[in-house]
Design a protein around this motif. Sequence first.
Motif, PDB file in Angstrom:
ATOM      1  N   LYS A  75       0.887  -1.299   0.190  1.00 39.29           N
ATOM      2  CA  LYS A  75       0.075  -0.167   0.056  1.00 39.29           C
ATOM      3  C   LYS A  75       0.869   1.324  -0.029  1.00 39.29           C
ATOM      4  O   LYS A  75       0.461   2.141  -0.593  1.00 39.29           O
ATOM      5  CB  LYS A  75      -0.987   0.096   1.278  1.00 39.29           C
ATOM      6  CG  LYS A  75      -2.081  -1.012   1.112  1.00 39.29           C
ATOM      7  CD  LYS A  75      -2.841  -1.018   2.308  1.00 39.29           C
ATOM      8  CE  LYS A  75      -3.923  -1.977   2.364  1.00 39.29           C
ATOM      9  NZ  LYS A  75      -4.593  -2.165   3.603  1.00 39.29           N
ATOM     10  N   ARG A 127      -9.464   3.907  -2.308  1.00 45.06           N
ATOM     11  CA  ARG A 127      -9.060   3.462  -0.960  1.00 45.06           C
ATOM     12  C   ARG A 127      -7.997   4.055  -0.558  1.00 45.06           C
ATOM     13  O   ARG A 127      -7.611   4.380   0.555  1.00 45.06           O
ATOM     14  CB  ARG A 127      -9.001   2.059  -1.188  1.00 45.06           C
ATOM     15  CG  ARG A 127     -10.117   1.302  -1.398  1.00 45.06           C
ATOM     16  CD  ARG A 127     -10.080  -0.128  -1.602  1.00 45.06           C
ATOM     17  NE  ARG A 127      -9.165  -0.775  -0.255  1.00 45.06           N
ATOM     18  CZ  ARG A 127      -8.802  -2.117   0.006  1.00 45.06           C
ATOM     19  NH1 ARG A 127      -8.529  -2.620  -0.946  1.00 45.06           N
ATOM     20  NH2 ARG A 127      -8.070  -2.055   1.137  1.00 45.06           N
ATOM     21  N   SER A 184      -8.976   7.401   0.875  1.00 47.30           N
ATOM     22  CA  SER A 184      -9.922   7.578   1.759  1.00 47.30           C
ATOM     23  C   SER A 184      -9.599   6.535   3.132  1.00 47.30           C
ATOM     24  O   SER A 184     -10.285   6.935   4.211  1.00 47.30           O
ATOM     25  CB  SER A 184     -11.496   7.226   1.290  1.00 47.30           C
ATOM     26  OG  SER A 184     -11.245   6.170   0.520  1.00 47.30           O
ATOM     27  N   GLU A 185      -8.742   5.707   2.995  1.00 46.90           N
ATOM     28  CA  GLU A 185      -8.562   4.830   4.023  1.00 46.90           C
ATOM     29  C   GLU A 185      -7.952   5.440   5.061  1.00 46.90           C
ATOM     30  O   GLU A 185      -8.117   5.286   6.354  1.00 46.90           O
ATOM     31  CB  GLU A 185      -8.135   3.449   3.800  1.00 46.90           C
ATOM     32  CG  GLU A 185      -9.241   2.704   2.951  1.00 46.90           C
ATOM     33  CD  GLU A 185      -8.864   1.164   2.727  1.00 46.90           C
ATOM     34  OE1 GLU A 185      -7.859   0.637   3.084  1.00 46.90           O
ATOM     35  OE2 GLU A 185      -9.840   0.508   1.975  1.00 46.90           O
ATOM     36  N   TRP A 237      -3.980   5.193   2.572  1.00 50.86           N
ATOM     37  CA  TRP A 237      -2.881   4.484   2.733  1.00 50.86           C
ATOM     38  C   TRP A 237      -1.662   5.360   2.892  1.00 50.86           C
ATOM     39  O   TRP A 237      -0.211   4.720   2.811  1.00 50.86           O
ATOM     40  CB  TRP A 237      -2.492   3.598   1.179  1.00 50.86           C
ATOM     41  CG  TRP A 237      -3.741   2.474   1.048  1.00 50.86           C
ATOM     42  CD1 TRP A 237      -4.717   2.363   1.969  1.00 50.86           C
ATOM     43  CD2 TRP A 237      -3.846   1.605  -0.072  1.00 50.86           C
ATOM     44  NE1 TRP A 237      -5.302   1.330   1.601  1.00 50.86           N
ATOM     45  CE2 TRP A 237      -5.003   1.056   0.162  1.00 50.86           C
ATOM     46  CE3 TRP A 237      -3.215   1.717  -1.421  1.00 50.86           C
ATOM     47  CZ2 TRP A 237      -5.555   0.006  -0.620  1.00 50.86           C
ATOM     48  CZ3 TRP A 237      -3.706   0.587  -2.089  1.00 50.86           C
ATOM     49  CH2 TRP A 237      -4.984  -0.116  -1.900  1.00 50.86           C
ATOM     50  N   PRO A 295      -1.598   5.694   7.581  1.00 48.07           N
ATOM     51  CA  PRO A 295      -2.029   4.501   8.167  1.00 48.07           C
ATOM     52  C   PRO A 295      -1.120   4.251   9.422  1.00 48.07           C
ATOM     53  O   PRO A 295      -0.084   4.610   9.557  1.00 48.07           O
ATOM     54  CB  PRO A 295      -1.769   3.405   7.268  1.00 48.07           C
ATOM     55  CG  PRO A 295      -0.929   3.956   6.285  1.00 48.07           C
ATOM     56  CD  PRO A 295      -1.028   5.506   6.265  1.00 48.07           C
TER      57      PRO A 295
END
Length: 755
Positions: free
Chosen positions: A227, A252, A255-256, A258, A484
Amino acid sequence: MARLETASATRQSASPGTGPVAELFAKGFRCFQAGRLVEAMDLYQRALVADPRHSGCLHHLGLIGLQLGRPEIAVDMIGRAIALNETNATLHHDICFALIALNRNADAATHARRAIALKPDYTNAYLLLGDAFLKLRKLDEAIAAYRQALAREPNHAEAHNNLAEALFAQGHLDEAAQHFKEALRLRPDLATAYSNLATINFLAGDIPGALNVIMQGLQIKETALLKTTFVTYLHHATSIPDSGTLRQYVVRALSEPWGRPGTITTACITLVKCDPRIKHGIDRAVAAWPARLSCEELFGSDGLHAAAGDPVLRALLQNTYINDIPLERFLTLARSALLDAATATGATDDADDTILTFCCTLARQCFINEYVFACTADEQAKVAMLRDQVAGALRSGAPVAALPLAIIASYEPLYSIPGFEALLAKSWSGEIADLLTQQVREPLAERGLRKSIPQLTPIENDVSRLVQNQYEESPYPRWVKCAPDEVTHTVDARLRSDFPHAPYVPMGRADGLDVLIAGCGTGQQAVMTARRYAGARILAVDLSLSSLCYAKYRTDALGLNNIDYGQADILKLASIGRHFDLIACSGVLHHLADPLEGWRVLLSILRPNGIMHIALYSKLARAHVVAARDFLAARGYAATIDDIRRYRQDILDLDETSPARAIAWSGDFYTASNCRDLLFHVQEHQFTLPQIKTFLADNGLNLLGFEHDADVLLRYRAQFLDDSACTDLDHWHAYEQQHPHTFVRMYQFTVQKRT
Ligand SMILES: C[S@@+](CC[C@H](N)C(=O)[O-])C[C@H]1O[C@@H](n2cnc3c(N)ncnc32)[C@H](O)[C@@H]1O
């Protein structure tokens, strides 16, 4: 790195036997195999009390130490087992792991050789020998060792992978690529091979190829490494292989998230522009600018649906700020066209869902960039009218329609509507509810935290007060989502991996690390540090209470409970009676009246062997900032939102070749408080590397290394072969003269205090 195969490693020492010690050992072994390490440890220790020479227990305690990230314990325990049983090849093999983890690579090579002498077909010992040589940068020897491993086991995936790493380091990229591919054929889940293969593509200038390799890896197993690598190469991408799969991963990654969403904004915008319907709208906005357009003129027949329905654009607008002038102009005109349409027809809840969705998303973006988009007097008047209507409805208890709220929210925060609290009592659709959270609930909650943050020192210095005032009004940097969770490391492991060749003295602190974040601003660095070192006690201080509240709100929301926030002036920190193992002070010291005085105060509360992460402005890299500030001074702009908006548009009107115009390349140009921090700062110093070198020498500090993109390090290494640690500041100074933008994101470096 080779893998520790505990099952085979333990078999040898798990000899049966009888009696209470053998029984304890056997029980411990069962716990060990089941992963119940604490229980196993307890049983082995009890066995050792009865028989201190039980090499099996010593060996297994060492393996447990390794699994718990304590290689120094492993070296001690397995070393004692070897002293009792010098001819056990497995022990020599296993101690190698721990020694490599401690960067004692020459010792590791000695043990690997011993294991091979005892057991000439020991493939994994060859592998470790290669790893030790690789770390020692003895590449020929590493390659020879890996080839020996492959001669014994041609299908050993890790041997192919590690051989490829050594070949890669020697610059044999084609052969390295073949071995990475072979490693992946044998072990498709080998994440490091995907990321290394992608790096080879990247170095060959094939970023789409690099991204494709990473995506193949992600489809097999979504590891943190893949990622992060995806984000890294997306960050560098100038052309993008547009595909549904890529778009899914991009959404992703944003928005997550990474990585830091801001680092991939440019690539994501390129992707958004691949849709011709959106691209046409952008082109129309740019051609018309600064004139406003109607919805039909701007969007054509399908542009609004395309923009509202594009998940990448949506993720961008909700998670980071837009740093692209053509897209900014499109969004600015879109906002104005939608305002016009709403005020002309009288906005109601019958609004098309597409329009409402787009308005809400746009409003989220405008709040994130603190309403930095250009705004005409006509728009301001129309928004004031809408605001009065909504305030009137709130007063009288009449219904409030969703669309006008969304439109107001794209021009000013919803908390600016008189009586806005009543909005919270009503029930709203998901999108409006999210807007209310962003623009009412969160700001209110932040304000509510003011009393909970203690004042640790007085703030008396004149410059400190001016700086405090700036950041009370404009906390910096605003952030939506943080990168993250990182794997929790000890500081020693972390620094060894970041700076493998630096003259680092291990601190030996596994937990209970005392950390100071000095000038923590809005808390991003504190949060990242708290995630990285889970057992750390973190004190994060700043002058600005608004910034601290911003930080605390987000810290609490993330469920982190090892950060204490306090209001303090760095200049007075010696008075709080605390000392620290690690101090981070990023982008702060250059805002003090005397930065070196502040730096010396921080040093006075850093423990011996303690670590400091510092970031300072580079004079050379900020030449364009000076030009932009001169332009600003000549025109007499103030640090108000209206002047910041005016200033930005005036800068953009300059000829592309004007030195001040280059400021639009800076990410900080794209939100109001960032722009203020960049160009309207009340106090700013800049540094050169010779100045930093003098300070380090005068104050007993060893440079461990800089934070850089991989490509900078590769280029530096290729030029200065004699500086394997990459810490020679004279060389870096020469390098910076050749590449003046190298430190555009500041000199970010780590130093260690000598005892
Ligand atoms: C550019 S911001 C950087 C924030 C944070 N370190 C980061 O990297 O995100 C500078 C911060 O330093 C703080 N600061 C400046 N001078 C300070 C001082 N003398 N004592 C404590 N904080 C200070 C400001 O209030 C501001 O929040």
